[in-house]
Motif scaffolding. Structure first.
Motif, PDB file in Angstrom:
ATOM      1  N   TYR A 454       0.836  -1.190   0.000  1.00 42.94           N
ATOM      2  CA  TYR A 454       0.000   0.000   0.000  1.00 42.94           C
ATOM      3  C   TYR A 454       0.881   1.254   0.000  1.00 42.94           C
ATOM      4  O   TYR A 454       1.930   1.263   0.665  1.00 42.94           O
ATOM      5  CB  TYR A 454      -0.852  -0.030   1.281  1.00 42.94           C
ATOM      6  N   PRO A 455       0.540   2.310  -0.744  1.00 46.45           N
ATOM      7  CA  PRO A 455      -0.708   2.570  -1.471  1.00 46.45           C
ATOM      8  C   PRO A 455      -0.691   2.124  -2.924  1.00 46.45           C
ATOM      9  O   PRO A 455      -1.572   2.522  -3.694  1.00 46.45           O
ATOM     10  CB  PRO A 455      -0.789   4.092  -1.391  1.00 46.45           C
ATOM     11  N   TRP A 456       0.321   1.327  -3.325  1.00 45.99           N
ATOM     12  CA  TRP A 456       0.418   0.899  -4.713  1.00 45.99           C
ATOM     13  C   TRP A 456      -0.384  -0.364  -4.968  1.00 45.99           C
ATOM     14  O   TRP A 456      -0.676  -0.703  -6.121  1.00 45.99           O
ATOM     15  CB  TRP A 456       1.880   0.674  -5.079  1.00 45.99           C
ATOM     16  N   ASP A 457      -0.735  -1.061  -3.913  1.00 49.29           N
ATOM     17  CA  ASP A 457      -1.513  -2.290  -4.010  1.00 49.29           C
ATOM     18  C   ASP A 457      -2.456  -2.342  -2.818  1.00 49.29           C
ATOM     19  O   ASP A 457      -2.077  -1.935  -1.715  1.00 49.29           O
ATOM     20  CB  ASP A 457      -0.584  -3.509  -4.016  1.00 49.29           C
ATOM     21  N   GLY A 458      -3.680  -2.833  -3.027  1.00 53.56           N
ATOM     22  CA  GLY A 458      -4.693  -2.793  -1.987  1.00 53.56           C
ATOM     23  C   GLY A 458      -4.757  -4.011  -1.086  1.00 53.56           C
ATOM     24  O   GLY A 458      -5.649  -4.094  -0.234  1.00 53.56           O
ATOM     25  N   ARG A 459      -3.842  -4.960  -1.227  1.00 56.64           N
ATOM     26  CA  ARG A 459      -3.854  -6.136  -0.371  1.00 56.64           C
ATOM     27  C   ARG A 459      -3.102  -5.831   0.930  1.00 56.64           C
ATOM     28  O   ARG A 459      -1.931  -5.430   0.906  1.00 56.64           O
ATOM     29  CB  ARG A 459      -3.217  -7.339  -1.063  1.00 56.64           C
ATOM     30  N   VAL A 460      -3.768  -6.025   2.055  1.00 53.51           N
ATOM     31  CA  VAL A 460      -3.172  -5.788   3.367  1.00 53.51           C
ATOM     32  C   VAL A 460      -3.319  -7.069   4.191  1.00 53.51           C
ATOM     33  O   VAL A 460      -4.428  -7.503   4.489  1.00 53.51           O
ATOM     34  CB  VAL A 460      -3.860  -4.620   4.105  1.00 53.51           C
ATOM     35  N   GLU A 461      -2.202  -7.685   4.550  1.00 55.06           N
ATOM     36  CA  GLU A 461      -2.230  -8.909   5.348  1.00 55.06           C
ATOM     37  C   GLU A 461      -1.754  -8.598   6.765  1.00 55.06           C
ATOM     38  O   GLU A 461      -0.727  -7.947   6.956  1.00 55.06           O
ATOM     39  CB  GLU A 461      -1.336  -9.977   4.726  1.00 55.06           C
ATOM     40  N   ILE A 462      -2.524  -9.055   7.752  1.00 55.80           N
ATOM     41  CA  ILE A 462      -2.203  -8.787   9.151  1.00 55.80           C
ATOM     42  C   ILE A 462      -2.144 -10.106   9.917  1.00 55.80           C
ATOM     43  O   ILE A 462      -3.137 -10.839   9.978  1.00 55.80           O
ATOM     44  CB  ILE A 462      -3.253  -7.855   9.796  1.00 55.80           C
ATOM     45  N   ALA A 463      -0.984 -10.392  10.483  1.00 52.71           N
ATOM     46  CA  ALA A 463      -0.812 -11.585  11.310  1.00 52.71           C
ATOM     47  C   ALA A 463      -0.955 -11.188  12.771  1.00 52.71           C
ATOM     48  O   ALA A 463      -0.249 -10.296  13.260  1.00 52.71           O
ATOM     49  CB  ALA A 463       0.550 -12.215  11.056  1.00 52.71           C
ATOM     50  N   VAL A 464      -1.864 -11.858  13.491  1.00 52.15           N
ATOM     51  CA  VAL A 464      -2.174 -11.529  14.878  1.00 52.15           C
ATOM     52  C   VAL A 464      -1.435 -12.480  15.815  1.00 52.15           C
ATOM     53  O   VAL A 464      -1.490 -13.702  15.641  1.00 52.15           O
ATOM     54  CB  VAL A 464      -3.691 -11.619  15.141  1.00 52.15           C
ATOM     55  N   ALA A 465      -0.759 -11.915  16.801  1.00 51.69           N
ATOM     56  CA  ALA A 465      -0.118 -12.721  17.842  1.00 51.69           C
ATOM     57  C   ALA A 465      -0.437 -12.091  19.185  1.00 51.69           C
ATOM     58  O   ALA A 465      -0.061 -10.955  19.447  1.00 51.69           O
ATOM     59  CB  ALA A 465       1.384 -12.797  17.632  1.00 51.69           C
ATOM     60  N   GLY A 466      -1.187 -12.819  20.020  1.00 50.52           N
ATOM     61  CA  GLY A 466      -1.529 -12.272  21.329  1.00 50.52           C
ATOM     62  C   GLY A 466      -3.015 -12.311  21.597  1.00 50.52           C
ATOM     63  O   GLY A 466      -3.799 -12.897  20.834  1.00 50.52           O
ATOM     64  N   PRO A 467      -3.451 -11.671  22.676  1.00 51.91           N
ATOM     65  CA  PRO A 467      -4.833 -11.808  23.147  1.00 51.91           C
ATOM     66  C   PRO A 467      -5.852 -10.912  22.450  1.00 51.91           C
ATOM     67  O   PRO A 467      -6.982 -10.769  22.933  1.00 51.91           O
ATOM     68  CB  PRO A 467      -4.715 -11.431  24.630  1.00 51.91           C
ATOM     69  N   LEU A 468      -5.501 -10.280  21.327  1.00 48.51           N
ATOM     70  CA  LEU A 468      -6.453  -9.421  20.625  1.00 48.51           C
ATOM     71  C   LEU A 468      -7.693 -10.210  20.218  1.00 48.51           C
ATOM     72  O   LEU A 468      -7.588 -11.311  19.683  1.00 48.51           O
ATOM     73  CB  LEU A 468      -5.795  -8.822  19.377  1.00 48.51           C
ATOM     74  N   THR A 469      -8.870  -9.634  20.465  1.00 50.50           N
ATOM     75  CA  THR A 469     -10.129 -10.290  20.071  1.00 50.50           C
ATOM     76  C   THR A 469     -10.920  -9.469  19.064  1.00 50.50           C
ATOM     77  O   THR A 469     -11.660 -10.027  18.256  1.00 50.50           O
ATOM     78  CB  THR A 469     -11.019 -10.549  21.300  1.00 50.50           C
ATOM     79  N   ASP A 470     -10.786  -8.135  19.108  1.00 57.83           N
ATOM     80  CA  ASP A 470     -11.569  -7.265  18.226  1.00 57.83           C
ATOM     81  C   ASP A 470     -10.636  -6.394  17.399  1.00 57.83           C
ATOM     82  O   ASP A 470      -9.819  -5.643  17.943  1.00 57.83           O
ATOM     83  CB  ASP A 470     -12.505  -6.369  19.043  1.00 57.83           C
ATOM     84  N   LEU A 471     -10.793  -6.476  16.076  1.00 53.59           N
ATOM     85  CA  LEU A 471      -9.958  -5.710  15.169  1.00 53.59           C
ATOM     86  C   LEU A 471     -10.853  -4.935  14.217  1.00 53.59           C
ATOM     87  O   LEU A 471     -11.752  -5.501  13.581  1.00 53.59           O
ATOM     88  CB  LEU A 471      -9.034  -6.643  14.383  1.00 53.59           C
ATOM     89  N   ALA A 472     -10.615  -3.629  14.113  1.00 55.17           N
ATOM     90  CA  ALA A 472     -11.369  -2.769  13.200  1.00 55.17           C
ATOM     91  C   ALA A 472     -10.431  -2.237  12.131  1.00 55.17           C
ATOM     92  O   ALA A 472      -9.368  -1.693  12.438  1.00 55.17           O
ATOM     93  CB  ALA A 472     -12.011  -1.611  13.966  1.00 55.17           C
ATOM     94  N   LEU A 473     -10.800  -2.401  10.876  1.00 59.62           N
ATOM     95  CA  LEU A 473      -9.979  -1.986   9.749  1.00 59.62           C
ATOM     96  C   LEU A 473     -10.731  -0.931   8.949  1.00 59.62           C
ATOM     97  O   LEU A 473     -11.884  -1.134   8.556  1.00 59.62           O
ATOM     98  CB  LEU A 473      -9.654  -3.180   8.855  1.00 59.62           C
ATOM     99  N   ARG A 474     -10.078   0.180   8.710  1.00 62.11           N
ATOM    100  CA  ARG A 474     -10.734   1.255   7.961  1.00 62.11           C
ATOM    101  C   ARG A 474     -10.998   0.829   6.520  1.00 62.11           C
ATOM    102  O   ARG A 474     -10.110   0.317   5.832  1.00 62.11           O
ATOM    103  CB  ARG A 474      -9.864   2.516   7.960  1.00 62.11           C
ATOM    104  N   ILE A 475     -12.219   1.063   6.070  1.00 60.42           N
ATOM    105  CA  ILE A 475     -12.570   0.876   4.668  1.00 60.42           C
ATOM    106  C   ILE A 475     -12.606   2.269   4.048  1.00 60.42           C
ATOM    107  O   ILE A 475     -13.519   3.046   4.307  1.00 60.42           O
ATOM    108  CB  ILE A 475     -13.936   0.177   4.507  1.00 60.42           C
TER     109      ILE A 475
END
Length: 646
Positions: A454-475
């Motif tokens: 990004y911003p040249w490509d719209g693919r965003v990969e997120i690897a989660v490690a830890g106690p996170l339960t809720d993730l909000a991603l801006r559209i």
């Protein structure tokens, strides 16, 4: 209240959020490490390796340091620069503080910071006053001219640098100097002050004093901001050569609903008002800021995120007064807009503010710095005509390495050094990602590893490690057809009322957000007369432009018309321009200048010409607007006239 923890490195840290469990809780600057192979991380690297050393050097050659030394008797040089030149040093010190937090193992400027801080301490008067322009001129007196004096403006930048250094390194040497000056300002302009003009003609002190309150817990700093805001709008600053609206002194702040006057002043004021509203829950301020936002972003913003259409007074114009070739769009105004929108985002969580930040960041702010990191634009036009007279440093044909009024380069340095603070917010169990860039986000025991081009490509990969339960991603508002996957399973990418897609995640989860990035043709609002009949090419958040450098020999840029019947497509990257993608299209050349009579053309002559000669077709390449003027000087335009078959 007690002072926040030293680990709170964020540039803006609302006290109400500091101990909150909200996913809008600001993160420490050190919580985000941007990958230097990504766009934002590469920009930070360029800033560190090229821009900051250049700015530090220019503090000497421009006279900023000698202006202070002449007060202490260490220099006999004449005062040089504008009366607010001290702020160039202060903004640079803030940039160096964020760099110290970002790369603590390598601090090559620490001795410079210590020396500069000691110099400021020696130059400071016993009562705390510290303003080299007044101290260095026997006929000047403190606080005499609140309209143009800039003392509080300079103090504001000193405070922000001091808070940054304290948060980043734990060293309070600069904070001690800044608080002496701030305490003097409280005595002069706090709630007990009686002078009607007890506020600054150039807002900036407001956001700084609120942050100093947040950092130290000293209530008088917040109370002084409230007093200054309550006084503003009476016209007490006076007029000449500009009216009261230039200084945002034409109406009480809570009744001022339209962005007006000097663009940087208005936007810095709005950032401070957002800070004040966050700490005082002032509903009237919040309502006024909402009206200001809709005025600025709904009727007075360029497609690049630039603000300010008038050169004469560096000001906002009327609604939809957005001429591309006369756009001022000062770099500092785009930075101020970015800072204001961050504060609005922390308050209401609406993605439109992150959209505005992104639009300004990748276009109106990024355009200001050359790919070499040491040349800059002060104003950022959306069109440069063939034959443009670029002798003025405020409307040049190419970037310059410094300016008589050098507010922009150090302002850029401090913003880029702190970019990580604006990427995400939240806690170890609930987080929001606002800006997309490769890197690592640490939220307590949770780590998010982001991989993207990004911003040249719209693919965003997120690897989660830890106690996170809720993730909000801006559209983003520009996005259509966003798709989400969690561990390979499709999930809903439908944004909520705030504009974020919310997903439940777990330790070890892999989240993939795919934002399609076709080439969009943007039409101007019908009321923007200056670009009627034109379109802009945009892909994702990146606005593109055409440059004379990409046209065939003999073709003049003003004669090019985009053929919208041929769909534009994504083109290859240009490594030398640090452009990850370009746009390819087709255009038609209309050599009108050979058939016009003076500055107009008789319609019948135009028709006769068309019947006897067909316009020529050419391939057209558009590059990211942020990368223009990095080759040879020449014409450029963002809004491209369209070809109409007759």
């Amino acid at each position: 209240m007690t002072a926040p923890s030293r680990t709170l490195h964020a540039p803006a840290a609302p006290a109400a959020r500091a101990a909150a469990t909200s996913d809008l809780t600001p993160l420490p600057l050190t919580a985000v490490t941007l990958d230097p192979r990504g766009e934002l991380g590469a920009w930070q690297t360029l800033n560190r390796e090229r821009t900051i050393p250049h700015v530090v050097e220019r503090l000497e050659t421009s006279g900023v340091m000698d202006n202070l030394r002449r007060i202490t008797g260490e220099s006999e040089a004449d005062y040089r620069g504008f009366n607010f030149a001290d702020s160039d040093l202060h903004k640079t010190l803030e940039a160096l503080a964020w760099e110290a937090a970002r790369v603590p193992e390598d601090q090559p400027w620490e001795q410079f910071v210590r020396d500069a801080t000691a110099l400021l301490g020696r130059a400071q008067r016993a009562d705390g006053y510290l303003y080299s322009h007044v101290q260095g001129h026997g006929d000047q007196h403190p606080w005499r001219d609140m309209r143009w004096g800039h003392e509080l403006y300079v103090l504001g930048h000193l405070i922000q640098a001091a808070v940054a250094r304290s948060r980043a390194t734990g060293n309070d040497d600069l904070l001690t100097v800044a608080r002496r000056f701030a305490d003097l300002a409280v005595k002069e302009f706090g709630p007990a002050a009686t002078r009607a003009d007890g506020y600054c003609g150039h807002p900036e002190i407001e956001t700084a004093l609120v942050e100093l309150y947040r950092h130290t817990g000293e209530q008088s700093y917040l109370d002084t901001v409230t007093a200054m805001v309550d006084r503003r709008g009476t016209g007490a600053l006076g007029t000449g050569p500009f009216e009261s609206a230039y200084h945002q002194d034409h109406a009480p702040v809570r009744e001022s609903l339209e962005a007006t006057g000097h663009a940087v002043r208005q936007l810095y004021l709005n950032a401070g008002l957002a800070d004040l509203a966050a700490e005082t829950a002032d509903a009237a301020l919040t309502s006024a800021l909402e009206s200001q936002w809709r005025s600025a972003h709904g009727t007075k913003e360029y497609v690049t995120g630039g603000m300010g259409s008038r050169h004469k007074d560096e000001a906002f114009g009327d609604p939809f007064e957005l001429p591309p070739d006369r756009s001022y769009a000062e770099t500092c105004a785009a930075i101020a807009s970015f800072q204001w929108n961050w504060r609005m985002l922390l308050d209401n969580g609406q993605s439109r503010h992150a959209d505005a930040m992104e639009r300004a960041l990748y276009n109106g702010i990024a355009s200001s710095t050359g790919v070499d990191g040491v040349r800059f634009f002060y104003s950022n036009p959306l069109q440069l005509r063939t034959g443009h007279d670029g002798t003025s440093e405020y409307q040049p044909s190419e970037r310059l390495d410094w300016f008589a009024c050098a507010c922009c380069p150090p302002n850029l340095a401090r913003l880029v050094s702190s970019l990580g603070a604006y990427v995400a917010s939240g806690t170890e169990t609930a987080a929001r990602v606002h800006l997309y860039g490769s890197g690592v986000i640490t939220l307590g025991a949770t780590t998010l590893t982001v991989t993207t081009e990004y911003p040249w490509d719209g693919r965003v990969e997120i690897a989660v490690a830890g106690p996170l339960t809720d993730l909000a991603l801006r559209i983003p508002a520009w996005s259509a057809g966003a798709m989400l996957e969690i561990d390979g399973t499709t999930a809903s990418a439908t944004p909520d009322a705030d504009g974020y897609a919310r997903v439940s995640v777990h330790d070890g989860a892999t989240v993939v957000l795919d934002l399609p990035m076709p080439v969009d043709l943007l039409d101007p609002h019908p009321r923007v007369d200056a670009v009627r009949g034109c379109v802009t090419l945009r892909r994702g958040p990146v606005v593109h432009c055409i440059e004379q450098a990409d046209l065939p020999p003999g073709v003049t840029l003003e004669d090019v018309r985009l053929d919208t019947s041929v769909p534009p497509r994504v083109g290859p990257s240009v490594t030398s321009l640090r452009a990850g993608a370009t746009i390819l299209a087709e255009a038609v050349v209309h050599p009108n200048d050979a058939h016009a009579t003076g500055t107009f053309m008789v319609r019948s002559s135009r028709t006769a010409w068309r019947s006897g000669m067909l316009p020529g077709r050419i391939p057209l390449r558009a590059i990211p607007y942020a990368r223009w003027a990095n080759r040879t000087p020449g014409a450029m335009r963002v809004w491209i006239p369209t070809h109409v078959e007759e």
